[in-house]
Design an enzyme around this catalytic site. Structure first.
Site, PDB file in Angstrom:
ATOM      1  N   HIS A  77       9.184   6.735 -21.071  1.00 24.44           N
ATOM      2  CA  HIS A  77       8.332   6.967 -22.226  1.00 24.44           C
ATOM      3  C   HIS A  77       7.140   7.840 -21.834  1.00 24.44           C
ATOM      4  O   HIS A  77       6.771   7.926 -20.660  1.00 24.44           O
ATOM      5  CB  HIS A  77       7.857   5.642 -22.806  1.00 24.44           C
ATOM      6  N   GLU A  79       3.986   7.390 -22.307  1.00 25.30           N
ATOM      7  CA  GLU A  79       2.918   6.602 -21.683  1.00 25.30           C
ATOM      8  C   GLU A  79       3.229   6.350 -20.215  1.00 25.30           C
ATOM      9  O   GLU A  79       2.350   6.445 -19.351  1.00 25.30           O
ATOM     10  CB  GLU A  79       2.752   5.256 -22.403  1.00 25.30           C
ATOM     11  N   CYS A 105       5.420   0.718 -26.814  1.00 26.71           N
ATOM     12  CA  CYS A 105       6.384  -0.374 -26.782  1.00 26.71           C
ATOM     13  C   CYS A 105       5.867  -1.468 -25.836  1.00 26.71           C
ATOM     14  O   CYS A 105       4.824  -1.315 -25.200  1.00 26.71           O
ATOM     15  CB  CYS A 105       7.751   0.138 -26.308  1.00 26.71           C
ATOM     16  N   CYS A 108       5.541  -0.294 -22.123  1.00 25.76           N
ATOM     17  CA  CYS A 108       4.376   0.589 -21.975  1.00 25.76           C
ATOM     18  C   CYS A 108       3.073  -0.185 -22.143  1.00 25.76           C
ATOM     19  O   CYS A 108       2.090   0.095 -21.452  1.00 25.76           O
ATOM     20  CB  CYS A 108       4.457   1.748 -22.961  1.00 25.76           C
TER      21      CYS A 108
END
Length: 149
Positions: A77, A79, A105, A108
């Site tokens: 991701h 992040e 999410c 993250c």
């Protein structure tokens, strides 16, 4: 007219998202401290691994709904990539602000909490109740930037 700082950094996160190789969602992140960009990240496969845009999406093939079974993804991701970039280059994120195009999410969220980031500014939601619960309990300030969606 100069844009306000939050819009400026969110616009940069949005530009970073344009590098994404994910077939389902393009996400960008920009980590800032004292109005200086520390790192950026977008979602995509790890360095040296074929991208989903080239080999297809495992989550699509398995019909995994959005917000579930994050481990069934070839990519990292945005992040995660921004936090990893900081670690690779020896940059502390303690007290920083993360601008991200989508709400983080659960995975993250845990990384953001442990990285020392104090605030997350996002523009779009994400269906992950556990992430919202964890971030609320952590005391990290979560701000939805208005004027987007």
């Amino acid at each position: 007219m100069r844009p306000p700082w939050d819009k400026y950094f969110m616009d940069i996160a949005t530009l970073v998202a344009s590098r994404s190789t994910c077939l389902r969602r393009n996400v960008g992140a920009c980590v800032v401290k004292d109005r200086r960009i520390l790192t950026t990240g977008y979602n995509g496969a790890p360095t040296g691994i074929a991208h989903c845009e080239d080999v297809g999406c495992l989550r699509e093939k398995l019909k995994v709904p959005s917000g579930e079974r994050h481990e069934l993804c070839r990519g990292l991701h945005a992040e995660q990539n921004a936090i990893i970039q900081a670690a690779k280059t020896g940059i502390s994120l303690e007290g920083a602000i993360m601008y991200v195009t989508n709400y983080p999410c659960f995975i993250c969220a845990k990384m953001i909490i442990n990285s020392g980031i104090k605030k997350v500014v996002y523009k779009k939601g994400y269906p992950d109740k556990e992430a919202k619960d964890f971030l609320k309990k952590s005391g990290i300030e979560m701000v939805k930037l208005e004027g987007y969606e």
